[in-house]
Scaffold this motif. Structure first.
Motif, PDB file in Angstrom:
ATOM      1  N   ALA A  41       0.802  -1.182   0.101  1.00 44.17           N
ATOM      2  CA  ALA A  41       0.046  -0.098   0.093  1.00 44.17           C
ATOM      3  C   ALA A  41       0.782   1.335  -0.030  1.00 44.17           C
ATOM      4  N   LEU A  42       2.116   1.235   0.333  1.00 45.12           N
ATOM      5  CA  LEU A  42       2.834   2.298   0.341  1.00 45.12           C
ATOM      6  C   LEU A  42       3.162   3.100  -0.990  1.00 45.12           C
ATOM      7  N   PRO A  43       2.762   4.404  -1.295  1.00 43.47           N
ATOM      8  CA  PRO A  43       2.760   4.771  -2.470  1.00 43.47           C
ATOM      9  C   PRO A  43       3.809   4.872  -3.302  1.00 43.47           C
ATOM     10  N   GLY A  44       4.964   5.015  -2.754  1.00 39.61           N
ATOM     11  CA  GLY A  44       6.557   4.629  -3.566  1.00 39.61           C
ATOM     12  C   GLY A  44       7.459   4.969  -2.519  1.00 39.61           C
ATOM     13  N   GLU A  45       8.512   4.580  -3.367  1.00 45.47           N
ATOM     14  CA  GLU A  45       9.824   4.428  -2.289  1.00 45.47           C
ATOM     15  C   GLU A  45      10.383   5.568  -1.725  1.00 45.47           C
ATOM     16  N   ASP A  46      10.165   6.804  -2.452  1.00 39.05           N
ATOM     17  CA  ASP A  46      10.622   8.115  -1.765  1.00 39.05           C
ATOM     18  C   ASP A  46       9.502   9.010  -1.254  1.00 39.05           C
ATOM     19  N   GLU A  47       8.048   8.411  -1.508  1.00 38.58           N
ATOM     20  CA  GLU A  47       6.765   9.318  -1.208  1.00 38.58           C
ATOM     21  C   GLU A  47       6.510   9.044   0.339  1.00 38.58           C
ATOM     22  N   ALA A  48       6.657   7.781   0.595  1.00 46.08           N
ATOM     23  CA  ALA A  48       6.199   7.569   2.095  1.00 46.08           C
ATOM     24  C   ALA A  48       7.239   6.264   2.804  1.00 46.08           C
ATOM     25  N   TYR A  49       7.416   6.229   3.782  1.00 53.06           N
ATOM     26  CA  TYR A  49       7.904   4.977   4.655  1.00 53.06           C
ATOM     27  C   TYR A  49       7.372   5.212   6.082  1.00 53.06           C
ATOM     28  N   LEU A  50       7.664   3.764   6.750  1.00 52.14           N
ATOM     29  CA  LEU A  50       7.141   3.555   8.169  1.00 52.14           C
ATOM     30  C   LEU A  50       8.450   3.555   8.960  1.00 52.14           C
ATOM     31  N   THR A  51       8.130   4.279  10.229  1.00 54.26           N
ATOM     32  CA  THR A  51       9.039   4.397  11.073  1.00 54.26           C
ATOM     33  C   THR A  51       8.952   3.270  12.386  1.00 54.26           C
TER      34      THR A  51
END
Length: 483
Positions: A404-414
């Protein structure tokens, strides 16, 4: 640390006794590195392995390479070798626990491991080490877990090469020992063929470690690795409660096969904002070679209190010995009870039991605080049992979130954690609010997800940081229709 002439080295003794030989082994994807400490210092041997091999062919190649390295160093069969367990194979957690006795500690650590590790404990080998007091009456520990089947693979290779297994230690611990305490805060990046390890070390203490799925054999690795390093730094700061998530360390040290790559140096310096250099090992003039040998050399470094051994082999031996002792004690007690009954008769025995019960009841009042602690742990256990419906679905949930993450550089989880009664808790960072909305919208479309809700979207506390921070909850669909 020049290549040794085997004929010029003192012949080591095997398992039968005599002078001890200290050896460290790094079984990498593309090669074998074997380090040995002698009176003349550290000597090492390297042997290449085809990284494309797999299965039995890879095992055969590793055994052949290890035998060649063993012979190059003049090591006789039967010598004991400390072996690195790749960080990518291990789950490593930092824990703060109450100050309990040595008998309670293993149970408490296993209890915490059951919550933090998404595998059955019966499949794992666990080890831990104390890091010292936490300043609030408790103690800090580092816990490592590795699948027993992967350790068996390492044992098989050593056995086939006619060597004995010493320590089986997580590679990040070994590498961190080569960073001197006076170096201040350092980001150590060990570049492998398929994965790279990122370690944050401050004044000799290993604060954080992570394995990223980027290495020399990955397409575009010189661009992707700096991104992963920056993410790891943010994750390390977040885990430590540091508001300055992107604050640069004093410097970045590179180890592994890409340590001398000029393009990587420049990209990391720009992304992290700190000077970059290849790590050095005392006595080794060839910096590139020294960087490749960091893990093997670190395995035979003297242990430091700040970076204790995480020895999976020793823990297994300890557990086996403890089980044997308990069986022996149980057998002795049973024999003693039967003897007492036979000698003094059932009546006297029952009277003795009644006296013991009375004493235990009196002691129970003195054990009030311990009882309360046990009750608290039992309550926590009840919460964990509430997650049983999720059992076996951890991988599905992780895949759903990743997809579901929109893109490698657009959002990520911490942060990602199970929360009893609330489902899956998420925290992360994104370029914009719309990226967050896209992420949660995609989550709700997944058949595994019952509901996905955004709880918070805010600007980072550090004004220099770009993008937004977000938090939310995901409830999964469980067979039977319950959330």
């Amino acid at each position: 640390m020049a290549r040794p002439d085997p004929a010029g080295l003192p012949a080591p003794r095997g398992a039968g006794g005599g002078a001890s030989v200290t050896l460290g082994l790094d079984l990498g994807r593309a090669g074998v590195k074997l380090a040995r400490r002698t009176k003349r210092g550290l000597v090492c041997a390297e042997q290449p392995v085809d990284p494309a091999l797999s299965g039995d062919a890879r095992e055969d190649a590793l055994v052949a390479a290890l035998e060649a390295a063993r012979d190059e160093l003049g090591v006789k069969p039967g010598a004991e070798v400390h072996v690195a367990v790749p960080r990518a194979w291990a789950v490593v957690k930092s824990l703060t626990l109450p100050d309990v006795g040595p008998e309670e500690l293993p149970q408490l650590l296993r209890f915490q491991a059951a919550k933090a590790i998404p595998f059955e404990l019966s499949e794992l080998s666990l080890t831990w080490a104390e890091l010292g007091p936490d300043g609030a009456g408790g103690k800090r520990y580092v816990l490592a877990a590795v699948k027993e089947s992967t350790l068996d693979e390492l044992r098989t290779i050593l056995t086939r090469a006619a060597l004995r297994v010493g320590r089986l230690e997580v590679s990040s611990q070994a590498a961190a020992r080569l960073v001197p305490a006076e170096a201040g805060e350092v980001l150590l990046v060990d570049v492998g063929h398929a994965t790279s390890d990122v370690l944050l070390i401050n004044e000799g203490r290993l604060l954080y470690s992570r394995s990223a799925s980027v290495g020399l054999g990955t397409q575009g690795w010189q661009e992707r690795l700096p991104q992963e390093v920056a993410r790891s730094l943010v994750a390390a700061r977040t885990e430590a409660g540091d508001d300055e998530h992107e604050r640069a360390p004093a410097r970045v040290l590179l180890a592994g096969g890409g340590a001398e790559d000029a393009t990587l140096h420049a990209a990391l310096a720009e992304r992290v904002g700190a000077p970059v250099e290849a790590i050095q090992i005392e006595g080794e003039a060839d910096r590139a070679r020294a960087a490749r040998l960091v893990i093997a050399a670190g395995l035979i470094e003297p242990v430091r209190a700040e970076i204790p051994y995480l020895d999976l082999a020793h823990r297994a031996r300890f557990n086996a010995a403890r089980t044997t002792r308990r069986r022996n004690v149980s057998g002795t007690l049973v024999g003693g009870v039967l003897l007492v009954v036979g000698l003094i008769g059932g009546r006297v025995y029952l009277e003795a039991q009644e006296t013991a019960i009375a004493e235990l009841e009196a002691e129970s009042e003195a054990l009030g605080p311990s009882v309360q602690r046990v009750k608290a742990l039992q309550e926590e256990l009840r919460s964990i049992r509430g997650w049983d419906a999720h059992k076996g679905r951890e991988l599905e949930a992780l895949l759903a979130v990743t997809a579901a993450l929109p893109g490698e550089d657009e959002a990520y989880l911490t942060e990602l954690r199970w929360s009893h009664g609330r489902g899956l808790g998420l925290r992360g960072r994104a370029k914009s609010w719309s990226n967050v909305e896209t992420f949660f919208s995609r989550l709700e479309q997944d058949p595994l997800v019952r509901a996905a809700s955004i709880e918070q979207v805010s600007l980072p506390k550090n004004k220099k940081s770009r993008g937004v921070e977000f938090a939310g909850q995901v409830r999964l669909v469980i067979p039977g229709g319950q959330p």
